[in-house]
Design a protein around this motif. Structure first.
Motif, PDB file in Angstrom:
ATOM      1  N   ILE A  38       0.839  -1.200   0.000  1.00  0.00           N
ATOM      2  CA  ILE A  38       0.000   0.000   0.000  1.00  0.00           C
ATOM      3  C   ILE A  38       0.874   1.251   0.000  1.00  0.00           C
ATOM      4  CG2 ILE A  38      -1.627   1.368   1.386  1.00  0.00           C
ATOM      5  CD1 ILE A  38      -2.985  -1.222   2.193  1.00  0.00           C
ATOM      6  N   ILE A  39       1.940   1.242   0.811  1.00  0.00           N
ATOM      7  CA  ILE A  39       2.853   2.385   0.874  1.00  0.00           C
ATOM      8  C   ILE A  39       3.486   2.629  -0.494  1.00  0.00           C
ATOM      9  CG2 ILE A  39       5.034   3.190   1.854  1.00  0.00           C
ATOM     10  CD1 ILE A  39       4.233   1.664   4.434  1.00  0.00           C
ATOM     11  N   ALA A  40       3.989   1.562  -1.122  1.00  0.00           N
ATOM     12  CA  ALA A  40       4.595   1.704  -2.441  1.00  0.00           C
ATOM     13  C   ALA A  40       3.586   2.212  -3.459  1.00  0.00           C
ATOM     14  CB  ALA A  40       5.182   0.367  -2.889  1.00  0.00           C
ATOM     15  N   THR A  41       2.351   1.705  -3.387  1.00  0.00           N
ATOM     16  CA  THR A  41       1.307   2.129  -4.322  1.00  0.00           C
ATOM     17  C   THR A  41       0.982   3.599  -4.158  1.00  0.00           C
ATOM     18  OG1 THR A  41       0.340  -0.082  -4.410  1.00  0.00           O
ATOM     19  CG2 THR A  41      -1.084   1.760  -5.013  1.00  0.00           C
ATOM     20  N   ALA A  42       0.872   4.056  -2.915  1.00  0.00           N
ATOM     21  CA  ALA A  42       0.567   5.467  -2.670  1.00  0.00           C
ATOM     22  C   ALA A  42       1.615   6.363  -3.323  1.00  0.00           C
ATOM     23  CB  ALA A  42       0.488   5.738  -1.167  1.00  0.00           C
ATOM     24  N   VAL A  43       2.880   5.962  -3.250  1.00  0.00           N
ATOM     25  CA  VAL A  43       3.947   6.755  -3.863  1.00  0.00           C
ATOM     26  C   VAL A  43       3.876   6.662  -5.382  1.00  0.00           C
ATOM     27  CG1 VAL A  43       6.445   7.075  -4.029  1.00  0.00           C
ATOM     28  CG2 VAL A  43       5.411   6.477  -1.836  1.00  0.00           C
ATOM     29  N   GLU A  44       3.638   5.458  -5.902  1.00  0.00           N
ATOM     30  CA  GLU A  44       3.540   5.283  -7.355  1.00  0.00           C
ATOM     31  C   GLU A  44       2.403   6.120  -7.937  1.00  0.00           C
ATOM     32  OE1 GLU A  44       5.304   3.424  -9.593  1.00  0.00           O
ATOM     33  OE2 GLU A  44       6.743   2.668  -8.143  1.00  0.00           O
ATOM     34  N   GLN A  45       1.295   6.191  -7.216  1.00  0.00           N
ATOM     35  CA  GLN A  45       0.118   6.886  -7.744  1.00  0.00           C
ATOM     36  C   GLN A  45       0.102   8.371  -7.405  1.00  0.00           C
ATOM     37  OE1 GLN A  45      -3.380   4.782  -6.333  1.00  0.00           O
ATOM     38  NE2 GLN A  45      -3.137   3.135  -7.835  1.00  0.00           N
ATOM     39  N   SER A  46       0.930   8.805  -6.462  1.00  0.00           N
ATOM     40  CA  SER A  46       0.864  10.197  -6.014  1.00  0.00           C
ATOM     41  C   SER A  46       2.267  10.747  -5.763  1.00  0.00           C
ATOM     42  CB  SER A  46       0.006  10.297  -4.743  1.00  0.00           C
ATOM     43  OG  SER A  46      -0.194  11.642  -4.374  1.00  0.00           O
ATOM     44  N   HIS A  47       2.851  11.316  -6.804  1.00  0.00           N
ATOM     45  CA  HIS A  47       4.183  11.926  -6.706  1.00  0.00           C
ATOM     46  C   HIS A  47       4.339  12.927  -7.840  1.00  0.00           C
ATOM     47  CE1 HIS A  47       4.861   8.734  -9.714  1.00  0.00           C
ATOM     48  NE2 HIS A  47       5.751   9.575 -10.219  1.00  0.00           N
ATOM     49  N   ASP A  48       5.369  13.749  -7.752  1.00  0.00           N
ATOM     50  CA  ASP A  48       5.709  14.639  -8.850  1.00  0.00           C
ATOM     51  C   ASP A  48       7.228  14.673  -8.983  1.00  0.00           C
ATOM     52  OD1 ASP A  48       6.626  16.309  -6.809  1.00  0.00           O
ATOM     53  OD2 ASP A  48       4.872  17.620  -6.871  1.00  0.00           O
ATOM     54  N   GLU A  49       7.749  15.612  -9.745  1.00  0.00           N
ATOM     55  CA  GLU A  49       9.189  15.645  -9.995  1.00  0.00           C
ATOM     56  C   GLU A  49       9.987  15.948  -8.729  1.00  0.00           C
ATOM     57  OE1 GLU A  49       9.985  18.394 -13.108  1.00  0.00           O
ATOM     58  OE2 GLU A  49       9.042  17.167 -14.668  1.00  0.00           O
ATOM     59  N   GLN A  50       9.362  16.595  -7.752  1.00  0.00           N
ATOM     60  CA  GLN A  50      10.081  16.960  -6.529  1.00  0.00           C
ATOM     61  C   GLN A  50      10.084  15.849  -5.483  1.00  0.00           C
ATOM     62  OE1 GLN A  50       7.983  19.405  -8.108  1.00  0.00           O
ATOM     63  NE2 GLN A  50       9.967  19.981  -8.998  1.00  0.00           N
ATOM     64  N   GLY A  51       9.084  14.969  -5.523  1.00  0.00           N
ATOM     65  CA  GLY A  51       9.036  13.924  -4.518  1.00  0.00           C
ATOM     66  C   GLY A  51       7.653  13.347  -4.318  1.00  0.00           C
ATOM     67  N   ILE A  52       7.410  12.837  -3.118  1.00  0.00           N
ATOM     68  CA  ILE A  52       6.160  12.158  -2.776  1.00  0.00           C
ATOM     69  C   ILE A  52       5.087  13.183  -2.445  1.00  0.00           C
ATOM     70  CG2 ILE A  52       5.100  10.522  -1.151  1.00  0.00           C
ATOM     71  CD1 ILE A  52       7.971   9.445  -0.635  1.00  0.00           C
ATOM     72  N   VAL A  53       3.829  12.846  -2.765  1.00  0.00           N
ATOM     73  CA  VAL A  53       2.676  13.653  -2.358  1.00  0.00           C
ATOM     74  C   VAL A  53       1.746  12.706  -1.580  1.00  0.00           C
ATOM     75  CG1 VAL A  53       0.785  15.146  -3.101  1.00  0.00           C
ATOM     76  CG2 VAL A  53       2.910  15.043  -4.454  1.00  0.00           C
ATOM     77  N   TRP A  54       1.944  12.610  -0.273  1.00  0.00           N
ATOM     78  CA  TRP A  54       1.208  11.624   0.522  1.00  0.00           C
ATOM     79  C   TRP A  54      -0.279  11.966   0.652  1.00  0.00           C
ATOM     80  CZ3 TRP A  54       3.141   7.103   1.492  1.00  0.00           C
ATOM     81  CH2 TRP A  54       4.508   6.925   1.713  1.00  0.00           C
ATOM     82  N   PRO A  55      -1.168  10.977   0.555  1.00  0.00           N
ATOM     83  CA  PRO A  55      -2.537  11.176   1.035  1.00  0.00           C
ATOM     84  C   PRO A  55      -2.469  11.482   2.529  1.00  0.00           C
ATOM     85  CG  PRO A  55      -2.333   9.128  -0.227  1.00  0.00           C
ATOM     86  CD  PRO A  55      -0.942   9.621   0.020  1.00  0.00           C
ATOM     87  N   ARG A  56      -3.274  12.420   2.996  1.00  0.00           N
ATOM     88  CA  ARG A  56      -3.158  12.831   4.399  1.00  0.00           C
ATOM     89  C   ARG A  56      -3.366  11.676   5.373  1.00  0.00           C
ATOM     90  NH1 ARG A  56      -5.499  18.026   7.771  1.00  0.00           N
ATOM     91  NH2 ARG A  56      -4.881  17.208   9.811  1.00  0.00           N
TER      92      ARG A  56
ATOM     93  N   ALA B  41       0.039   9.931   5.655  1.00  0.00           N
ATOM     94  CA  ALA B  41       1.261  10.730   5.675  1.00  0.00           C
ATOM     95  C   ALA B  41       1.954  10.582   7.026  1.00  0.00           C
ATOM     96  CB  ALA B  41       0.939  12.199   5.417  1.00  0.00           C
ATOM     97  N   PRO B  42       3.284  10.635   7.055  1.00  0.00           N
ATOM     98  CA  PRO B  42       3.978  10.467   8.340  1.00  0.00           C
ATOM     99  C   PRO B  42       3.618  11.546   9.354  1.00  0.00           C
ATOM    100  CG  PRO B  42       5.504  11.203   6.629  1.00  0.00           C
ATOM    101  CD  PRO B  42       4.227  10.831   5.942  1.00  0.00           C
ATOM    102  N   TYR B  43       3.371  12.750   8.883  1.00  0.00           N
ATOM    103  CA  TYR B  43       2.902  13.864   9.725  1.00  0.00           C
ATOM    104  C   TYR B  43       1.862  14.648   8.940  1.00  0.00           C
ATOM    105  CZ  TYR B  43       6.985  12.995  12.697  1.00  0.00           C
ATOM    106  OH  TYR B  43       7.918  12.415  13.522  1.00  0.00           O
TER     107      TYR B  43
END
Length: 543
Positions: A433-451, A454-456
């Protein structure tokens, strides 16, 4: 938070690159990972969402051991599976490190004595080990992982159907709450056995599964079980009987079809295999690939490719010149070969047969054996099928009595008869699930976590000279029950901003020089990049 500026040299998957760069995980050896503090916070949030949804359908959490007596796996018939780690203790007793816990939970289910104790759902989060031959993709394909396994116990098929339905609905809620897209599709049961299973596949840029989708949206399946119709072959003129033709040195479908000037789709590919010591010939159309999971399902038992000596002894020719006509072995042919006449090997080196027709020239057993390709016709509506790389984030199985019978887990029913427990098995991988969240939600700068995972919630970036104001901002957010990461490192502003974008916390609060003048901070949403000026005193209202 040991962030890196460069991607790992061996990383191909986006999730692998960003989770390592962002300081979420670190590799110990191939397929074995440590969750660093940021990564473990994400993992625990995923766990909690799963836990809440399993509790809501009546699940009871427990914890079963990793080290398991080999005797249980021998009783179930799964001890010989090559992916299972096997070991001995100092006294020579045999153990396994299980990749799933059906045997152990069924051992405990022997304590269920009466139908009055049913239905029952038990689950746990536990470390699993798998002797994966080709670990890759960071958290996608690993050798050790944490898995949520749930198991249902019912008195009859109707009860199993209800438990299956409950878990299916719970899984859909879990993935929605985790902020990822996952489709429930028909799947192959594989080593789990049982009467049926459903996969939850998440479309992604990297993954170990392939999702088959109809362009019209009315069909979805895992590639291992997907059905579809291939494009029609361009057959030569029909022949009244097979006709030999010399094909010197032509041992591949491409070479034979080019040499004879025919459509590759009008040839048949012969693949000899060995099943329980006997040679069997599997046939697919020349342009198709054999799907090994479909062949396994059709045979009902494991197989291996025939060796060169076995092929020569059985067919009298080498592999590129063998075919189904005149052989004494069982022939299993793909459904696409039911109609038409094909070119096949003549069981003589450098000789093929034209005009070979199933049912007239040989008697095969038909089954769906071919691997679906993009552009095949949908079995529901005839529309075009497309293929999408995907990550398997969950899998649910109707085990029925696959484990309860060999492990003697029975109960006394209402009529006084002793019956085997009817079981289901339901797995989710938080790491996937963690890997999928990153695969489906990121941009050129990095990860865009679902709230939700998200770690914080908020990342407070303190620039030099306003550390006191940054601490005040963090305190107010904390009092508003937000989870706050305060970056008060002695580092350049550019480095802090780059790290903030890389680790992808949903809200960034920047406390800079201007804050000392106006008592406000810059609040930026990681997704979309919207930014506005907010007084420190009003920060609590943002969360």
């Amino acid at each position: 938070m040991p962030t890196l500026r460069e991607h790992p040299a061996d990383a191909e998957a986006v999730s692998h690159k960003l989770l390592v760069r962002g300081g979420f995980i670190r590799q110990v050896t191939a397929g074995i990972w440590t969750y660093l503090p940021l990564g473990w916070r994400v993992h625990r949030k995923v766990e909690q969402i799963i836990r809440e949804e399993l509790d809501a359908i009546g699940g009871q959490e427990m914890l079963m051991p990793l080290l398991t007596p080999a005797e249980l796996w021998k009783q179930s018939g799964r001890y010989s599976i090559p992916e299972v780690f096997k070991l001995h203790d100092r006294s020579g007793r045999e153990f396994v490190l299980p990749l799933t816990h059906e045997e152990t939970v069924t051992f405990h289910a022997r304590e269920i004595k009466s139908y009055r104790e049913l239905p029952k759902i038990l689950y746990h989060f536990a470390i699993k080990d798998r002797d994966e031959p080709r670990p890759r993709g960071g958290l996608i394909r690993v050798r050790e992982f944490i898995m949520k396994d749930a198991y249902s116990f019912d008195r009859d098929e109707a009860g199993l159907d209800e438990s299956f339905r409950k878990h299916s609905a719970a899984y859909r809620r879990i993935f929605e709450r985790c902020g990822i897209e996952a489709l429930e599709v028909a799947a192959e049961s594989g080593i789990m056995g049982g009467s049926g299973s459903r996969d939850f596949l998440a479309p992604a840029g990297s993954g170990q599964n392939t999702l088959v989708l109809c362009e019209n949206g009315d069909y979805a399946a895992d590639l291992e079980i997907a059905s579809g119709s291939p494009s029609p072959a361009d057959f030569p003129e029909a022949l009244p009987e097979p006709q030999e033709v010399e094909t010197p040195g032509q041992r591949t479908i491409e070479a034979v079809s080019e040499f004879l000037g025919i459509d590759p789709r009008a040839t048949a590919k012969a693949m000899p295999i060995v099943v329980d010591g006997k040679v069997v010939l599997a046939l697919v159309r020349g342009d198709d690939r054999l799907n090994e999971m479909k062949l396994l399902a059709a045979l009902g038992e494991t197989f291996r490719p025939a060796e060169a000596e076995e092929i020569r002894e059985t067919f009298g020719a080498e592999g590129g010149s063998i075919g189904p006509v005149g052989v004494w072995v069982e022939v299993i042919a793909d459904e696409a070969l039911r109609e038409g006449q094909y070119v096949v090997g003549a069981n003589r080196d450098d000789v093929h047969l034209r005009g070979v027709q199933a049912g007239r020239d040989f008697e095969p057993r038909f089954a769906d054996l071919r691997e679906i390709r993009a552009g095949d016709a949908c079995p529901e509506c005839g529309g075009h099928l497309r293929l999408q790389v995907a990550i398997e984030v969950g899998h649910i199985f109707k085990l029925e009595t696959r484990f309860s019978e060999p492990l003697d887990a029975t109960f006394v029913d209402e009529d006084g008869a002793e019956r085997p427990l009817i079981m289901g098995s339901y797995g989710i991988g938080p790491g996937r699930i963690i890997a999928t969240a990153v695969e489906q939600s990121h941009d050129e700068q990095g990860i865009v976590w679902p709230r939700s995972i998200a770690p914080y919630d908020v990342h407070v970036v303190a620039l030099p000279g306003v550390e006191q104001q940054a601490e005040e901002a963090a305190r107010l957010l904390d009092e508003a029950r937000a989870e706050v990461l305060l970056d008060d490192r002695d580092a350049r502003a550019g480095e802090k901003f780059a790290d903030a974008d890389l680790i992808g916390i949903p809200l960034r609060v920047t406390v800079g020089k201007k804050t000392a003048e106006d008592g406000a901070v810059d609040v930026r949403h990681r997704e979309g990049g919207d930014e506005r000026r907010v007084p420190i005193a009003e920060l609590g209202s943002l969360v």
